[in-house]
Design an enzyme around this catalytic site. Structure first.
Site, short mmCIF file in Angstrom:
data_model
loop_
_atom_site.label_atom_id
_atom_site.label_comp_id
_atom_site.label_asym_id
_atom_site.label_seq_id
_atom_site.Cartn_x
_atom_site.Cartn_y
_atom_site.Cartn_z
N ASP A 1 0.82 -1.21 0.00
CA ASP A 1 0.00 0.00 0.00
C ASP A 1 0.86 1.27 0.00
O ASP A 1 0.33 2.39 0.00
CB ASP A 1 -0.99 0.01 1.18
CG ASP A 1 -0.32 0.00 2.54
OD1 ASP A 1 0.67 -0.72 2.72
OD2 ASP A 1 -0.79 0.74 3.44
N HIS A 2 2.18 1.11 -0.04
CA HIS A 2 3.10 2.25 -0.15
C HIS A 2 3.92 2.24 -1.45
O HIS A 2 4.40 3.28 -1.87
CB HIS A 2 4.05 2.29 1.06
CG HIS A 2 3.33 2.56 2.34
ND1 HIS A 2 3.41 3.77 2.99
CD2 HIS A 2 2.47 1.80 3.07
CE1 HIS A 2 2.64 3.73 4.08
NE2 HIS A 2 2.06 2.55 4.14
N ASP B 1 5.00 4.57 7.97
CA ASP B 1 4.19 3.90 8.99
C ASP B 1 4.96 3.74 10.30
O ASP B 1 4.74 2.79 11.05
CB ASP B 1 3.74 2.51 8.50
CG ASP B 1 2.68 2.61 7.43
OD1 ASP B 1 2.25 3.73 7.10
OD2 ASP B 1 2.29 1.55 6.89
#
Ligand SMILES: [Zn+2]
Length: 259
Positions: free
Chosen positions: A62-63, A133
């Site tokens: 997701d990055h 994160d």
């Protein structure tokens, strides 16, 4: 090259709660952690901007999931952690390296901040911190590949930055994080004030980010493991009597996972 060039940081939303931070001037843009290419392509098209660099903080899909599609259209440099398996990197970097984005007049220092993943990095420059994160508003990332000791050291490294540093995290988790922070420190007045102002931002659809290092130091329980109230809550949770800050950190990290 200076850090004072005019640039703007724009949040592009992706998936459920990811932010793709987009650094731009009138002509060029760089993106941090493009987990999805489409929001970036739409924004570049709409604003008539040319992509000039991609920065990645860690290997989670997701990055980094949108990097290949972005690079298929324009062969821009892709910076990211040397110690992680990201096949799309062109410039693997780590602690002590500098990333220069000449089109935007920007220069960032790379910081190693392992814990969430094995070789997670942050980019620091122009009074801004892109920390993926690792540090969230009122929270921190889960320990997927690193130890509590590593994560606590990484967070300590970030809190040593100037209080005014703008903190751009990878997700909009703030309100849920504040619920937990209030369970840890029910009497923290800065936290109560923050809860109200962040809820107001979300109600009107605005991001709660960027935060600042100074604000996090006053309200983020994971940065406050030396505070008596945080130590007491950690002991209550575990049914122990300890005060070692890494043990306190580990206890509240575990508590948050179950919260
Ligand atoms: Zn992640």
């Amino acid at each position: 090259m200076s850090d004072t060039n005019d640039f703007e940081v724009v949040p592009l939303r992706a998936f459920k709660d990811n932010y793709i931070w987009t650094l731009r001037n009138g002509r060029y843009a760089a993106v941090v952690d493009p987990g999805d290419a489409q929001p970036v392509l739409d924004y570049l098209q709409q604003e008539q901007l040319e992509l000039c660099a991609v920065l990645a903080t860690h290997h989670h899909p997701d990055h980094v999931g949108g990097i290949a599609d972005l690079r298929a259209r324009r062969a821009v440099p892709v910076y990211g952690p040397r110690g992680e398996p990201i096949s799309t990197l062109t410039h693997p970097v780590g602690e002590g390296d500098e990333v220069e984005i000449p089109r935007l007049g920007l220069r960032f220092s790379v910081l190693d901040i392992p814990g969430h993943t094995r070789a997670h990095i942050a980019y620091y420059g122009a009074n801004s911190l892109f920390c993926g994160d690792t540090l969230f508003a009122c929270g921190c990332g889960r320990l997927f590949e690193g130890t509590a000791q590593q994560m606590a050291a990484s967070l300590a490294k970030l809190t040593a930055l100037p209080d005014a540093t703008l903190v751009y995290s990878g997700h909009e988790y703030t309100l849920a994080n504040i619920d937990f922070a209030r369970a840890v420190e029910p009497d923290n007045e800065d936290l109560m004030a923050r809860a109200a102002s962040e809820a107001e931002k979300r109600k009107s659809g605005r991001p709660t980010l960027p935060s600042t290092i100074g604000r996090e130091k006053k309200t983020n329980p994971f940065l406050r493991c030396l505070q008596p109230a945080v130590i007491a809550s950690a002991n209550k949770y575990l049914g122990t009597r300890m005060s070692d800050p890494v043990q306190v950190f580990a206890a509240i990290r575990e508590w948050k996972n179950e919260f």
